[in-house]
Scaffold this motif. Structure first.
Motif, mmCIF file in Angstrom:
data_model
loop_
_atom_site.group_PDB
_atom_site.id
_atom_site.type_symbol
_atom_site.label_atom_id
_atom_site.label_comp_id
_atom_site.label_asym_id
_atom_site.label_seq_id
_atom_site.Cartn_x
_atom_site.Cartn_y
_atom_site.Cartn_z
ATOM 1 N N TYR A 33 0.732 -1.335 0.121
ATOM 2 C CA TYR A 33 0.007 0.334 -0.036
ATOM 3 C C TYR A 33 0.845 1.029 0.044
ATOM 4 N N TYR A 35 0.430 5.187 1.379
ATOM 5 C CA TYR A 35 -0.531 6.097 2.217
ATOM 6 C C TYR A 35 0.186 7.417 1.905
ATOM 7 N N GLY A 42 -5.223 12.398 9.041
ATOM 8 C CA GLY A 42 -4.793 10.946 9.392
ATOM 9 C C GLY A 42 -4.007 10.482 7.960
ATOM 10 N N LEU A 43 -4.118 9.075 8.106
ATOM 11 C CA LEU A 43 -3.665 8.198 6.827
ATOM 12 C C LEU A 43 -4.772 8.082 5.677
ATOM 13 N N LEU A 45 -5.403 6.477 1.803
ATOM 14 C CA LEU A 45 -4.818 5.533 1.131
ATOM 15 C C LEU A 45 -4.568 6.159 -0.608
ATOM 16 N N ASN A 94 0.858 -5.847 4.059
ATOM 17 C CA ASN A 94 -0.164 -6.337 4.971
ATOM 18 C C ASN A 94 0.118 -8.034 5.391
ATOM 19 N N ARG A 96 -1.717 -9.559 7.613
ATOM 20 C CA ARG A 96 -2.877 -10.554 7.642
ATOM 21 C C ARG A 96 -2.712 -11.594 8.578
ATOM 22 N N ALA A 100 -7.247 -10.955 10.251
ATOM 23 C CA ALA A 100 -7.489 -9.412 10.320
ATOM 24 C C ALA A 100 -6.130 -8.745 9.605
ATOM 25 N N ASN A 101 -6.497 -7.588 8.928
ATOM 26 C CA ASN A 101 -5.507 -6.857 8.301
ATOM 27 C C ASN A 101 -4.321 -6.519 9.490
ATOM 28 N N LEU A 103 -0.892 -4.159 9.298
ATOM 29 C CA LEU A 103 -0.014 -3.328 8.503
ATOM 30 C C LEU A 103 1.442 -3.389 8.995
ATOM 31 N N TYR B 30 -14.426 -4.863 13.016
ATOM 32 C CA TYR B 30 -13.936 -6.213 12.971
ATOM 33 C C TYR B 30 -12.555 -6.232 12.950
ATOM 34 N N GLY B 31 -11.678 -5.250 13.260
ATOM 35 C CA GLY B 31 -10.238 -5.619 13.444
ATOM 36 C C GLY B 31 -9.894 -4.265 13.672
ATOM 37 N N TYR B 35 -1.478 2.118 16.576
ATOM 38 C CA TYR B 35 0.116 2.416 16.059
ATOM 39 C C TYR B 35 0.561 3.720 16.907
ATOM 40 N N PHE B 45 3.494 -0.780 14.916
ATOM 41 C CA PHE B 45 2.231 -1.576 15.498
ATOM 42 C C PHE B 45 2.322 -1.763 17.071
ATOM 43 N N MET B 48 -3.486 -5.420 18.293
ATOM 44 C CA MET B 48 -4.744 -5.523 17.675
ATOM 45 C C MET B 48 -5.818 -6.154 18.530
ATOM 46 N N GLN B 50 -9.860 -7.725 18.360
ATOM 47 C CA GLN B 50 -10.688 -8.186 17.393
ATOM 48 C C GLN B 50 -12.202 -8.484 17.884
ATOM 49 N N LEU B 88 -2.326 6.436 16.553
ATOM 50 C CA LEU B 88 -3.303 6.417 15.611
ATOM 51 C C LEU B 88 -4.078 5.040 15.576
ATOM 52 N N ASP B 92 -10.071 -2.603 9.919
ATOM 53 C CA ASP B 92 -10.421 -3.102 8.878
ATOM 54 C C ASP B 92 -11.520 -2.708 8.296
ATOM 55 N N ILE B 93 -11.625 -2.551 6.802
ATOM 56 C CA ILE B 93 -12.792 -2.387 6.169
ATOM 57 C C ILE B 93 -13.180 -3.753 5.502
ATOM 58 N N ALA B 96 -12.664 -6.010 2.070
ATOM 59 C CA ALA B 96 -11.874 -5.036 1.079
ATOM 60 C C ALA B 96 -10.536 -5.215 0.944
ATOM 61 N N GLY B 97 -9.754 -5.776 2.107
ATOM 62 C CA GLY B 97 -8.371 -5.953 2.340
ATOM 63 C C GLY B 97 -7.655 -4.631 2.516
ATOM 64 N N LYS B 98 -8.663 -3.753 3.032
ATOM 65 C CA LYS B 98 -7.735 -2.193 3.216
ATOM 66 C C LYS B 98 -8.397 -1.871 4.553
ATOM 67 N N SER B 99 -7.875 -0.654 4.845
ATOM 68 C CA SER B 99 -8.114 -0.210 6.248
ATOM 69 C C SER B 99 -8.420 1.271 6.430
ATOM 70 N N PHE B 101 -8.452 4.913 9.082
ATOM 71 C CA PHE B 101 -7.416 5.285 10.146
ATOM 72 C C PHE B 101 -8.200 6.568 10.493
ATOM 73 N N GLY B 102 -8.042 6.866 12.060
ATOM 74 C CA GLY B 102 -8.290 7.887 12.600
ATOM 75 C C GLY B 102 -7.477 8.974 12.163
#
Lengths: 114, 111
Positions: A33, A35, A42-43, A45, A94, A96, A100-101, A103, B30-31, B35, B45, B48, B50, B88, B92-93, B96-99, B101-102
């Protein structure tokens, strides 16, 4: 940040110049990715790559192009830099874990466009 | 789209004090992960989460995910200057395999 290497760490460009940010991983993960991080936002994508040879747009792709020629490297290119692209850019992979993801980020590349 | 709201935006505390940072989602999480970033460095990191009600600790940092899985808190006990940085939260979205962030919380710890 072992495992994800970004270059350069710092860069100053003039408006209209082009440059490429390089990202390389040695962790053999499929997903990579790019970002950007801006104060108060924030971050966000830019682009991501789920696997070698594939790329998809993220939230803020305009003004950027990416290339994922092999599993290890994912580059971000600015064809004609604009002051609005002044930011800190992070590459991530990622891992994973447990469905769960998770990163892992590179150290970041601070770009200033004058 | 799923959004994460962090509060406060910035925090200044005296060394030794406890503090809490919150991360609230507009949708079920969901996750959820936390950070930390120090100036000039990459994101590190921390933890995490869940499951609803889950709580994890690492040294003096504890993170919780509420039962409804829409809010997480990060608590630092007896803060030290080494805790200073930007915290931070990310989520997870689904599918979608993406995330997402705040916006981050900047923590300053005064000696």
């Amino acid at each position: 940040n072992a495992g994800v290497t970004q270059t350069p760490k710092f860069q100053v460009l003039k408006t209209g110049q082009s440059m490429t940010l390089q990202c390389a991983q040695d962790m053999n993960h499929n997903s990579m990715y790019w970002y950007r991080q801006d104060p108060g936002m924030g971050l966000r994508l830019i682009y991501y790559s789920a696997s070698e040879g594939t790329t998809d747009k993220g939230e803020v792709p305009n003004g950027y192009n990416v290339s994922r020629l092999n599993k290890r490297e994912f580059s971000l290119r600015l064809e004609s830099a604009a002051p609005s692209q002044t930011s800190v850019y992070f590459c991530a992979i990622n891992q994973r874990i447990s469905g769960a993801n998770d990163l892992t980020f590179g150290a970041g590349s601070r770009l200033t466009v004058l | 789209s799923q959004e994460l709201e962090q509060s406060p935006q910035s925090l200044i505390v005296q060394e030794g004090k406890n503090l809490t940072i919150n991360c609230t989602s507009s949708k079920t999480l969901y996750g959820l992960y936390w950070y930390k970033q120090k100036y000039g460095e990459g994101l590190i990191f921390l933890m995490m989460l869940q499951k609803g009600g889950e709580e994890k600790s690492h040294e003096k940092i504890t993170a919780k995910l509420d039962e409804k899985k829409q809010q997480s808190s990060l608590h630092i006990t007896a803060s030290q200057p080494s805790h200073a940085g930007i915290y931070l939260c990310g989520a997870d979205i689904p599918n979608a395999g993406k995330s997402t962030f705040g916006d981050g919380t900047t923590l300053t710890v005064k000696p």
